[in-house]
Write a protein that holds these residues in place. Structure first.
Motif, PDB file in Angstrom:
ATOM      1  N   VAL A 105     -30.028  -4.362   8.565  1.00  0.00           N
ATOM      2  CA  VAL A 105     -28.914  -4.466   7.758  1.00  0.00           C
ATOM      3  C   VAL A 105     -29.018  -3.342   6.720  1.00  0.00           C
ATOM      4  CG1 VAL A 105     -28.294  -6.252   5.743  1.00  0.00           C
ATOM      5  CG2 VAL A 105     -29.166  -7.150   8.112  1.00  0.00           C
ATOM      6  N   ASP A 106     -27.733  -2.892   6.075  1.00  0.00           N
ATOM      7  CA  ASP A 106     -27.808  -1.967   5.268  1.00  0.00           C
ATOM      8  C   ASP A 106     -27.987  -2.652   3.808  1.00  0.00           C
ATOM      9  OD1 ASP A 106     -25.363  -2.336   4.336  1.00  0.00           O
ATOM     10  OD2 ASP A 106     -24.244  -0.885   5.464  1.00  0.00           O
ATOM     11  N   PRO A 107     -28.058  -1.480   2.812  1.00  0.00           N
ATOM     12  CA  PRO A 107     -28.252  -1.945   1.440  1.00  0.00           C
ATOM     13  C   PRO A 107     -27.140  -2.461   0.865  1.00  0.00           C
ATOM     14  CG  PRO A 107     -29.147   0.363   1.728  1.00  0.00           C
ATOM     15  CD  PRO A 107     -28.351  -0.156   2.815  1.00  0.00           C
ATOM     16  N   GLU A 108     -25.967  -2.427   1.651  1.00  0.00           N
ATOM     17  CA  GLU A 108     -24.853  -3.218   1.146  1.00  0.00           C
ATOM     18  C   GLU A 108     -24.625  -4.445   1.673  1.00  0.00           C
ATOM     19  OE1 GLU A 108     -22.795  -2.027  -1.242  1.00  0.00           O
ATOM     20  OE2 GLU A 108     -24.093  -0.346  -1.759  1.00  0.00           O
ATOM     21  N   GLY A 109     -25.494  -4.894   2.425  1.00  0.00           N
ATOM     22  CA  GLY A 109     -25.572  -6.281   3.255  1.00  0.00           C
ATOM     23  C   GLY A 109     -24.897  -6.381   4.480  1.00  0.00           C
ATOM     24  N   HIS A 110     -24.519  -5.238   5.181  1.00  0.00           N
ATOM     25  CA  HIS A 110     -23.846  -4.896   6.440  1.00  0.00           C
ATOM     26  C   HIS A 110     -24.645  -4.759   7.533  1.00  0.00           C
ATOM     27  CE1 HIS A 110     -20.803  -2.466   3.533  1.00  0.00           C
ATOM     28  NE2 HIS A 110     -20.448  -3.743   3.660  1.00  0.00           N
ATOM     29  N   ARG A 147     -11.546  -3.710  -1.023  1.00  0.00           N
ATOM     30  CA  ARG A 147     -11.242  -5.027  -1.313  1.00  0.00           C
ATOM     31  C   ARG A 147     -12.060  -5.954  -0.447  1.00  0.00           C
ATOM     32  NH1 ARG A 147      -6.264  -5.142   0.586  1.00  0.00           N
ATOM     33  NH2 ARG A 147      -5.330  -4.372  -1.198  1.00  0.00           N
ATOM     34  N   GLN A 148     -12.025  -5.847   0.808  1.00  0.00           N
ATOM     35  CA  GLN A 148     -12.539  -6.673   1.639  1.00  0.00           C
ATOM     36  C   GLN A 148     -14.099  -6.439   1.490  1.00  0.00           C
ATOM     37  OE1 GLN A 148     -11.139  -5.522   5.671  1.00  0.00           O
ATOM     38  NE2 GLN A 148      -9.023  -5.791   4.984  1.00  0.00           N
ATOM     39  N   ASP A 149     -14.585  -5.571   1.086  1.00  0.00           N
ATOM     40  CA  ASP A 149     -16.056  -5.399   0.893  1.00  0.00           C
ATOM     41  C   ASP A 149     -16.190  -6.170  -0.449  1.00  0.00           C
ATOM     42  OD1 ASP A 149     -18.333  -4.476   2.283  1.00  0.00           O
ATOM     43  OD2 ASP A 149     -18.609  -3.036   0.749  1.00  0.00           O
ATOM     44  N   ALA A 150     -15.589  -6.047  -1.400  1.00  0.00           N
ATOM     45  CA  ALA A 150     -15.869  -6.799  -2.612  1.00  0.00           C
ATOM     46  C   ALA A 150     -15.663  -8.323  -2.410  1.00  0.00           C
ATOM     47  CB  ALA A 150     -14.899  -6.287  -3.627  1.00  0.00           C
ATOM     48  N   LEU A 151     -14.718  -8.632  -1.688  1.00  0.00           N
ATOM     49  CA  LEU A 151     -14.757 -10.052  -1.109  1.00  0.00           C
ATOM     50  C   LEU A 151     -15.953 -10.565  -0.552  1.00  0.00           C
ATOM     51  CD1 LEU A 151     -12.855 -12.333  -1.944  1.00  0.00           C
ATOM     52  CD2 LEU A 151     -11.644 -11.897   0.419  1.00  0.00           C
ATOM     53  N   PHE A 152     -16.247  -9.672   0.303  1.00  0.00           N
ATOM     54  CA  PHE A 152     -17.598 -10.026   1.275  1.00  0.00           C
ATOM     55  C   PHE A 152     -18.974 -10.261   0.409  1.00  0.00           C
ATOM     56  CE2 PHE A 152     -21.374  -7.787   2.992  1.00  0.00           C
ATOM     57  CZ  PHE A 152     -21.799  -8.662   4.067  1.00  0.00           C
ATOM     58  N   HIS A 183     -19.026 -11.062  -2.963  1.00  0.00           N
ATOM     59  CA  HIS A 183     -18.583 -12.154  -3.696  1.00  0.00           C
ATOM     60  C   HIS A 183     -19.048 -13.503  -2.819  1.00  0.00           C
ATOM     61  CE1 HIS A 183     -16.574 -15.616  -5.565  1.00  0.00           C
ATOM     62  NE2 HIS A 183     -15.982 -15.549  -4.461  1.00  0.00           N
ATOM     63  N   LYS A 184     -18.570 -13.527  -1.686  1.00  0.00           N
ATOM     64  CA  LYS A 184     -18.741 -14.606  -1.022  1.00  0.00           C
ATOM     65  C   LYS A 184     -20.371 -14.681  -0.492  1.00  0.00           C
ATOM     66  CE  LYS A 184     -14.013 -15.368   0.839  1.00  0.00           C
ATOM     67  NZ  LYS A 184     -13.355 -15.480   2.165  1.00  0.00           N
ATOM     68  N   LEU A 185     -20.809 -13.508  -0.094  1.00  0.00           N
ATOM     69  CA  LEU A 185     -22.031 -13.627   0.405  1.00  0.00           C
ATOM     70  C   LEU A 185     -23.156 -13.962  -0.553  1.00  0.00           C
ATOM     71  CD1 LEU A 185     -24.257 -12.502   2.711  1.00  0.00           C
ATOM     72  CD2 LEU A 185     -24.084 -10.392   1.552  1.00  0.00           C
ATOM     73  N   VAL A 186     -23.035 -13.539  -1.732  1.00  0.00           N
ATOM     74  CA  VAL A 186     -24.030 -13.765  -2.825  1.00  0.00           C
ATOM     75  C   VAL A 186     -23.533 -15.396  -3.106  1.00  0.00           C
ATOM     76  CG1 VAL A 186     -24.507 -11.656  -3.735  1.00  0.00           C
ATOM     77  CG2 VAL A 186     -22.598 -13.018  -4.815  1.00  0.00           C
ATOM     78  N   CYS A 187     -22.647 -16.095  -3.129  1.00  0.00           N
ATOM     79  CA  CYS A 187     -22.385 -17.393  -3.651  1.00  0.00           C
ATOM     80  C   CYS A 187     -22.850 -18.344  -2.510  1.00  0.00           C
ATOM     81  CB  CYS A 187     -20.967 -17.620  -4.073  1.00  0.00           C
ATOM     82  SG  CYS A 187     -20.584 -16.651  -5.544  1.00  0.00           S
ATOM     83  N   ILE A 206     -10.109  -9.011  -6.929  1.00  0.00           N
ATOM     84  CA  ILE A 206     -10.020  -9.902  -5.686  1.00  0.00           C
ATOM     85  C   ILE A 206      -9.872 -11.323  -5.874  1.00  0.00           C
ATOM     86  CG2 ILE A 206     -11.934  -8.390  -4.688  1.00  0.00           C
ATOM     87  CD1 ILE A 206     -14.002 -10.568  -5.312  1.00  0.00           C
ATOM     88  N   THR A 207      -9.671 -12.013  -4.956  1.00  0.00           N
ATOM     89  CA  THR A 207      -9.480 -13.399  -4.763  1.00  0.00           C
ATOM     90  C   THR A 207     -10.926 -14.184  -4.735  1.00  0.00           C
ATOM     91  OG1 THR A 207      -8.846 -13.714  -2.379  1.00  0.00           O
ATOM     92  CG2 THR A 207      -7.026 -13.384  -4.161  1.00  0.00           C
ATOM     93  N   GLY A 208     -10.970 -15.233  -3.592  1.00  0.00           N
ATOM     94  CA  GLY A 208     -12.253 -15.604  -3.583  1.00  0.00           C
ATOM     95  C   GLY A 208     -12.458 -17.003  -4.134  1.00  0.00           C
ATOM     96  N   SER A 209     -11.451 -17.800  -4.757  1.00  0.00           N
ATOM     97  CA  SER A 209     -11.647 -18.813  -5.106  1.00  0.00           C
ATOM     98  C   SER A 209     -12.187 -20.087  -4.182  1.00  0.00           C
ATOM     99  CB  SER A 209     -10.484 -19.546  -5.891  1.00  0.00           C
ATOM    100  OG  SER A 209     -10.200 -18.454  -6.996  1.00  0.00           O
TER     101      SER A 209
END
Lengths: 335, 335
Positions: free
Chosen positions: A273-278, B229-234, B236-240, B267-270
């Motif tokens: 896994v890389d430091p951005e979580g991928h 956009r997808q990475d920012a959403l990823f 967000h979801k990952l940590v929550c 981003i969305t992600g609600s």
């Protein structure tokens, strides 16, 4: 300036309760030779690499129980433990650094669930598993039951979370900073953060994680096996990806997997896994397999310097409860 | 015995810099009426719900800057702040508990990024954002640049992480235990754990998260917008999902999203996440939208009593560094 490094997770498939050490060692050495062919510099092996995951059994025979432990040399540690010396000799001969998990018996007879980072037959650092899951007593002593008796067979780790340098992997003036966790530890943010606060760039994690044990989990005994396996794998990936991201470090995870004794199933999930979580490399099988990735340690900088620049954003004055007690204290009910 | 509850995230779409409070309030009240139709008992609204996310701008005019803040009443708090009173009156009239984020100006003039839990026009609990991201100084004062100036406009929260009961949502003898975090807080394990150690069952999180700001991030200015956009959403979801799972609690996340001023994308992600980390309800649009889920608070028990039974597994004696310093101390280089 990039800091490239070729790393691997050495996934290890089915190992039965009765499989001899020599047979396991031969398989591990095959994985080392494969790593050498691919010019890998660091290989992470699973938790209790040299045997089956014996805490799933209630073992009352001391001779059998002791047979799962490695007796460390008082001076040189694991590399001269009689059962496993050939493995470390081979890694040294090939010039490969290894992280290896094993059941440690100290010269004084104290049992730990341990991983050592070994470079050229030198133990650079040792970690003893802090978060032992399960219970002291079996919940069911039927021989086909999956128990989780780590609290019975091991003492909790007493070394804390000590990040360390790997000078054998140095680029120019800077050696990589490494951390180690074992299995259940990866679900606990505290260990990751302790390493993150020491600047760790690569987290090395071996594990044995059961794919289906509803009785152990207190779940519906008829729960769907495919769902259970997928959910266990989901949780494994979720915590490793999230904690790698939030601590801005790479993470290498090595599974013991497959169907031990033909009936106890363990999940896979060996990956880098890389430091951005991928996830940048992942297992393709549920057997012995080397999962290789080329990484650049400088990819940690974005997280360490910006999003998770700890010194700018953390507020330790509000975190006291984390160290003040182990368990929960609920707010009082409101009448 | 199950403890069912119907909850919702109130996602709020585009809000421009110049949009009047009255217009935003009308939209929020529409969302409350929709929640009432669906018999929702608890609704979580975003960070800085009542205005655009003004810390993206360098604002040097004090009159404009002050216009983004709510002036709390010294006795009753946010519910009687002149600009927003109709919103709280409506929630009380409908019998809906709300978590609402807003820029708080105390009677003494201190600015915080705040969320209040309000039930029947009573502020049950207040949270002030601890982990302020960004910097004090703009990195670029061009009017079309996305800055992140929360450290300039707010003081770090001084209330810590105080879990609290919501007696309005009581089942039989037990009221739900609630925690609140704001935006960037959700990436930091410490806040979650402080709430977890108080038995929190529902984490309420509002946020404004930029979808594409390579200059702000120090990334390639030509980076792909869809990937960003997808990475920012990823993330967000990952940590929550990970922090909800490892603290065995539900999590409700409410986005301010869409294209503010037609050029700043969020981003969305609600969503609603269960204590096993699964997303059980999620937004379908990038505009105003109520994301509803039926939850059973007893679903927290599996995690709280077994996998993450803190009192059995945590080892605070090894976590000291988490509270001893904010930033990184690396191990010395090995020569």
């Amino acid at each position: 300036m990039p800091r490239p490094l070729r790393v691997a997770a050495a996934q290890v498939g089915r190992v039965d309760r009765s499989e001899p050490r020599a047979s396991v060692l031969a398989r591990l050495i095959t994985l080392l030779e494969e790593a050498d062919k691919q010019a890998v510099k660091l290989v992470v092996f699973p938790e209790t690499t040299f045997t089956t995951f014996f805490p799933r059994y209630l073992i009352t025979d001391d001779v059998e129980l002791n047979s799962f432990f490695e007796n460390e040399d008082a001076v040189t540690g694991i590399v001269d433990a009689p059962n496993v010396k050939p493995f470390f000799d081979k890694a040294a001969q090939l010039g490969i650094d290894v992280v290896v998990g094993y059941a440690e018996k100290t010269p004084d007879g104290v049992p730990y669930n341990t991983a050592s980072y070994v470079s050229g037959r030198r133990v650079v650092s040792k970690y003893r598993k802090v978060h032992l899951p399960g219970a002291f007593e079996p919940f069911n002593d039927h021989p086909d039951t999956t128990n989780q008796l780590e609290k019975r067979y091991f003492k909790p780790g007493d070394l804390g979370f000590q990040a360390f340098r790997a000078p054998s992997l140095r680029h120019e003036v800077k050696s990589p900073i490494i951390g180690m966790l074992i299995c259940n530890d990866r679900r606990w943010a505290e260990g990751w953060r302790c390493y993150g606060l020491q600047g760790a760039e690569i987290m090395c994690i071996g594990y044995n994680t059961v794919a289906w044990a509803p009785e152990l989990w207190g779940a519906d005994p008829n729960m769907d096996r495919d769902f259970a396996r997928q959910d266990a794998l989901f949780h494994h990936k979720l915590v490793c990806q999230a904690h790698a991201y939030t601590n801005a470090m790479f993470c290498i995870t090595a599974a013991r997997c497959g169907w031990d004794d033909g009936k106890f199933e363990l999940i896979t999930g060996s990956m880098v896994v890389d430091p951005e979580g991928h996830i940048i490399a992942e297992n393709k099988t549920d057997g012995d397999e080397l999962v290789v990735a080329d990484i650049d340690l400088d990819a940690c900088l974005q997280g360490k310097a910006r999003t998770f620049a700890f010194e700018k954003h953390r507020r330790p004055e509000h975190y006291g409860v984390i160290v003040e007690r182990a368990g929960v204290v609920e707010p009082p009910e409101v009448i």
